[in-house]
Design an enzyme around this catalytic site. Structure first.
Site, PDB file in Angstrom:
ATOM      1  N   HIS A  14       1.094  -1.017   0.003  1.00  0.00           N
ATOM      2  CA  HIS A  14      -0.046   0.018  -0.168  1.00  0.00           C
ATOM      3  C   HIS A  14       0.799   1.195  -0.035  1.00  0.00           C
ATOM      4  O   HIS A  14       1.416   1.525   1.106  1.00  0.00           O
ATOM      5  CB  HIS A  14      -1.030  -0.064   1.309  1.00  0.00           C
ATOM      6  CG  HIS A  14      -1.828   1.236   1.115  1.00  0.00           C
ATOM      7  ND1 HIS A  14      -3.240   1.026   1.535  1.00  0.00           N
ATOM      8  CD2 HIS A  14      -1.851   2.433   1.007  1.00  0.00           C
ATOM      9  CE1 HIS A  14      -3.797   2.259   1.342  1.00  0.00           C
ATOM     10  NE2 HIS A  14      -2.731   3.218   1.037  1.00  0.00           N
ATOM     11  N   HIS A  16       1.536   5.367  -1.817  1.00  0.00           N
ATOM     12  CA  HIS A  16       1.176   6.583  -2.604  1.00  0.00           C
ATOM     13  C   HIS A  16       2.546   7.244  -3.223  1.00  0.00           C
ATOM     14  O   HIS A  16       3.438   7.648  -2.510  1.00  0.00           O
ATOM     15  CB  HIS A  16       0.829   7.465  -1.712  1.00  0.00           C
ATOM     16  CG  HIS A  16      -0.813   7.188  -0.947  1.00  0.00           C
ATOM     17  ND1 HIS A  16      -1.981   7.445  -1.513  1.00  0.00           N
ATOM     18  CD2 HIS A  16      -0.903   6.354   0.234  1.00  0.00           C
ATOM     19  CE1 HIS A  16      -2.888   6.698  -0.896  1.00  0.00           C
ATOM     20  NE2 HIS A  16      -2.210   6.187   0.328  1.00  0.00           N
ATOM     21  N   LEU A  17       2.485   7.188  -4.517  1.00  0.00           N
ATOM     22  CA  LEU A  17       3.583   7.823  -5.310  1.00  0.00           C
ATOM     23  C   LEU A  17       3.490   9.193  -5.728  1.00  0.00           C
ATOM     24  O   LEU A  17       4.479   9.795  -5.980  1.00  0.00           O
ATOM     25  CB  LEU A  17       4.226   6.928  -6.191  1.00  0.00           C
ATOM     26  CG  LEU A  17       4.905   5.651  -5.926  1.00  0.00           C
ATOM     27  CD1 LEU A  17       5.215   4.647  -6.913  1.00  0.00           C
ATOM     28  CD2 LEU A  17       6.249   5.882  -5.083  1.00  0.00           C
ATOM     29  N   ARG A  18       2.331   9.498  -5.617  1.00  0.00           N
ATOM     30  CA  ARG A  18       1.920  11.192  -5.993  1.00  0.00           C
ATOM     31  C   ARG A  18       2.279  11.295  -7.736  1.00  0.00           C
ATOM     32  O   ARG A  18       2.651  10.377  -8.522  1.00  0.00           O
ATOM     33  CB  ARG A  18       2.420  11.997  -5.091  1.00  0.00           C
ATOM     34  CG  ARG A  18       2.363  11.986  -3.808  1.00  0.00           C
ATOM     35  CD  ARG A  18       0.832  12.011  -3.207  1.00  0.00           C
ATOM     36  NE  ARG A  18       0.674  12.051  -1.847  1.00  0.00           N
ATOM     37  CZ  ARG A  18      -0.221  11.356  -1.284  1.00  0.00           C
ATOM     38  NH1 ARG A  18      -1.390  10.919  -1.871  1.00  0.00           N
ATOM     39  NH2 ARG A  18      -0.198  11.665   0.238  1.00  0.00           N
ATOM     40  N   LYS A  99      -9.296   0.006  -5.991  1.00  0.00           N
ATOM     41  CA  LYS A  99      -9.263   0.711  -4.750  1.00  0.00           C
ATOM     42  C   LYS A  99     -10.652   1.298  -4.367  1.00  0.00           C
ATOM     43  O   LYS A  99     -10.652   2.253  -5.223  1.00  0.00           O
ATOM     44  CB  LYS A  99      -7.942   1.258  -4.438  1.00  0.00           C
ATOM     45  CG  LYS A  99      -8.043   2.053  -3.151  1.00  0.00           C
ATOM     46  CD  LYS A  99      -7.788   1.387  -2.015  1.00  0.00           C
ATOM     47  CE  LYS A  99      -7.745   2.109  -0.865  1.00  0.00           C
ATOM     48  NZ  LYS A  99      -6.753   2.823  -0.401  1.00  0.00           N
ATOM     49  N   HIS A 136     -10.531   1.364   1.446  1.00  0.00           N
ATOM     50  CA  HIS A 136     -10.229   2.119   2.680  1.00  0.00           C
ATOM     51  C   HIS A 136     -11.484   1.952   3.740  1.00  0.00           C
ATOM     52  O   HIS A 136     -12.516   2.575   3.578  1.00  0.00           O
ATOM     53  CB  HIS A 136      -9.987   3.553   2.322  1.00  0.00           C
ATOM     54  CG  HIS A 136      -9.694   4.613   3.367  1.00  0.00           C
ATOM     55  ND1 HIS A 136      -8.581   5.281   3.528  1.00  0.00           N
ATOM     56  CD2 HIS A 136     -10.411   4.818   4.622  1.00  0.00           C
ATOM     57  CE1 HIS A 136      -8.723   6.037   4.552  1.00  0.00           C
ATOM     58  NE2 HIS A 136      -9.751   5.692   5.187  1.00  0.00           N
ATOM     59  N   HIS A 174      -4.676  -0.533   5.704  1.00  0.00           N
ATOM     60  CA  HIS A 174      -3.965   0.055   6.972  1.00  0.00           C
ATOM     61  C   HIS A 174      -4.999   0.079   8.368  1.00  0.00           C
ATOM     62  O   HIS A 174      -5.511   0.800   8.703  1.00  0.00           O
ATOM     63  CB  HIS A 174      -3.750   1.584   6.779  1.00  0.00           C
ATOM     64  CG  HIS A 174      -4.869   2.183   5.911  1.00  0.00           C
ATOM     65  ND1 HIS A 174      -6.273   2.389   6.146  1.00  0.00           N
ATOM     66  CD2 HIS A 174      -5.008   3.051   4.616  1.00  0.00           C
ATOM     67  CE1 HIS A 174      -6.976   2.857   5.027  1.00  0.00           C
ATOM     68  NE2 HIS A 174      -6.195   3.549   4.306  1.00  0.00           N
ATOM     69  N   LEU A 219      -4.925   8.919   8.197  1.00  0.00           N
ATOM     70  CA  LEU A 219      -6.280   8.175   8.205  1.00  0.00           C
ATOM     71  C   LEU A 219      -6.079   6.885   7.858  1.00  0.00           C
ATOM     72  O   LEU A 219      -5.146   6.397   6.858  1.00  0.00           O
ATOM     73  CB  LEU A 219      -7.296   9.035   7.223  1.00  0.00           C
ATOM     74  CG  LEU A 219      -7.543  10.406   7.985  1.00  0.00           C
ATOM     75  CD1 LEU A 219      -8.354  10.935   6.689  1.00  0.00           C
ATOM     76  CD2 LEU A 219      -8.507  10.240   9.122  1.00  0.00           C
ATOM     77  N   ASP A 247       1.425   2.573   3.746  1.00  0.00           N
ATOM     78  CA  ASP A 247       0.812   3.683   3.365  1.00  0.00           C
ATOM     79  C   ASP A 247       1.412   5.079   3.450  1.00  0.00           C
ATOM     80  O   ASP A 247       1.106   5.911   3.976  1.00  0.00           O
ATOM     81  CB  ASP A 247      -0.641   3.686   4.519  1.00  0.00           C
ATOM     82  CG  ASP A 247      -1.444   4.752   4.015  1.00  0.00           C
ATOM     83  OD1 ASP A 247      -1.618   5.224   2.691  1.00  0.00           O
ATOM     84  OD2 ASP A 247      -2.310   5.258   4.923  1.00  0.00           O
TER      85      ASP A 247
END
Ligand code: NCD
Ligand code: ZN
Length: 345
Positions: A14, A16-18, A99, A136, A174, A219, A247
């Site tokens: 999990h 996030h690479l933006r 997702k 999520h 998460h 979160l 995450d």
């Protein structure tokens, strides 16, 4: 005492690479710690179909050229997922799942589902095609206490969805509560969970330690100590339903230290060292290998990496900040000394 661990290259299930300047910096951090990572689709313009996922994949590959790193793409759950699109997703070797964000629960989730049941038609097709659903798991009802949103999501939606679609593979992402660990443990082998370093390290006191701490805000929000302990027990239990997912969710410092600070904790640069530190502090360093390099791969039906990494017991200082564009990111455990170093072989 174990001073050195040589394990198959781990998977971050999990991440996030933006995009833009942020992608350039953070993708190389992940690529130096992990062999693969499941990349979240919550870009400013979400990754809503296979074509966009393939474009994003190519971008990530450009920035991680020279690294042995494979991004595993996800699609942002949306109502335009037709059977035809789902078949493309299933056929793509680069896409591993879809997702789902309840609308408005977290960063860039405004296009998420308004009502969970509205997704049922798509869940049914995903179940037939064996496409995993990554969730999520928090309700987006602002009247529900923020510390209860995961528990209520499980009770109100997840238990029922699992009953309706027993063969749908679901990852509860998460996890942050005892309730989540119990739900996952007691469900069939189709249900699993990813676990972040912050939910293993901290309880909610961390948010208010000597003042308001925006860099501890993520979160699902950190919970009471009993929940941290339950999540930690799950991670070090050796149960294959629980696996690594950082995450890691970078936001610029100016956007965290603000009137309305963004949710997300950045850990990618030192992620494996931090997990090693946590497992070691809890006398479970020998449990790290399966948690980081096997259980997640098995759940996603991927083969384990043949390449290895080495973790060494050695002093290691987490940087205070990392430069990105004209700003910085403040990482998890910024400025702290830990006892593990990664990742050369
Ligand atoms: C994530 C982000 O910033 O994209 N934030 C977070 O606090 N975890 C989104 C998410 O995974 O909820
Ligand atoms: Zn996330």
């Amino acid at each position: 005492m174990i001073n050195e661990l040589i394990i198959p290259k781990p998977d971050d299930m999990h991440l996030h690479l933006r995009e833009g300047g942020m992608l350039k910096v953070v993708s190389q951090h992940s690529a130096s710690q992990f062999g693969r990572a499941i990349v979240m689709p919550n870009l400013k313009k979400p990754v809503t179909n296979t074509e966009l996922a393939h474009e994003y994949y190519d971008d990530i590959k450009i920035h991680t050229k020279g690294y042995d790193f494979e991004p595993l793409m996800t699609i942002y759950f949306n109502e335009n997922l037709t059977l035809e699109e789902l078949k493309k997703i299933q056929a793509s070797s680069r896409v591993v799942g879809i997702k789902l964000y309840p609308k408005g629960v977290t960063t860039n989730s405004n296009m998420g589902v308004g009502s969970f049941e509205s997704g049922y038609k798509i869940f049914e097709m995903m179940e037939k095609l064996d496409v995993p659903l990554l969730i999520h798991g928090e309700v987006n009802d602002s009247k529900v206490d923020i510390f209860d949103r995961e528990k209520i999501f499980i009770e109100k939606y997840l238990i029922r969805a699992h009953k309706e679609f027993p063969n749908l593979r679901i990852v509860l992402e998460h996890i942050s509560t005892k309730d989540a660990t119990e739900f996952v443990r007691e469900s069939s082998s189709k249900i699993a969970a990813s676990i972040t370093p912050q939910h293993l390290l901290y309880n909610r006191n961390e948010l208010f330690l000597g003042g308001l701490k925006p860099h501890a805000f993520c979160l699902p929000v950190l919970k009471r100590e009993e929940h941290r302990v339950a999540v930690l027990d799950a991670a070090i239990s050796g149960n294959s339903k629980f696996f690594l997912g950082t995450d890691s969710a970078p936001h610029k410092r100016s956007e965290k230290e603000s009137n309305c600070g963004c949710a997300g904790i950045y850990s990618a640069l030192n992620a494996m060292e931090i997990y090693a530190e946590i497992f070691d502090r809890n006398n479970a360093i020998e449990k790290l290998e399966n948690f980081s390099s096997k259980f997640g791969a098995d759940f996603y039906k991927l083969s384990q990496s043949k390449n290895k990494i080495k973790l060494l017991r050695a002093n290691n200082k987490i940087p205070n900040n990392i430069k990105v564009d004209n700003d910085t990111i403040v990482p998890l455990m910024a400025g702290q000394e830990i006892g593990w170093n990664c990742c050369d072989i």
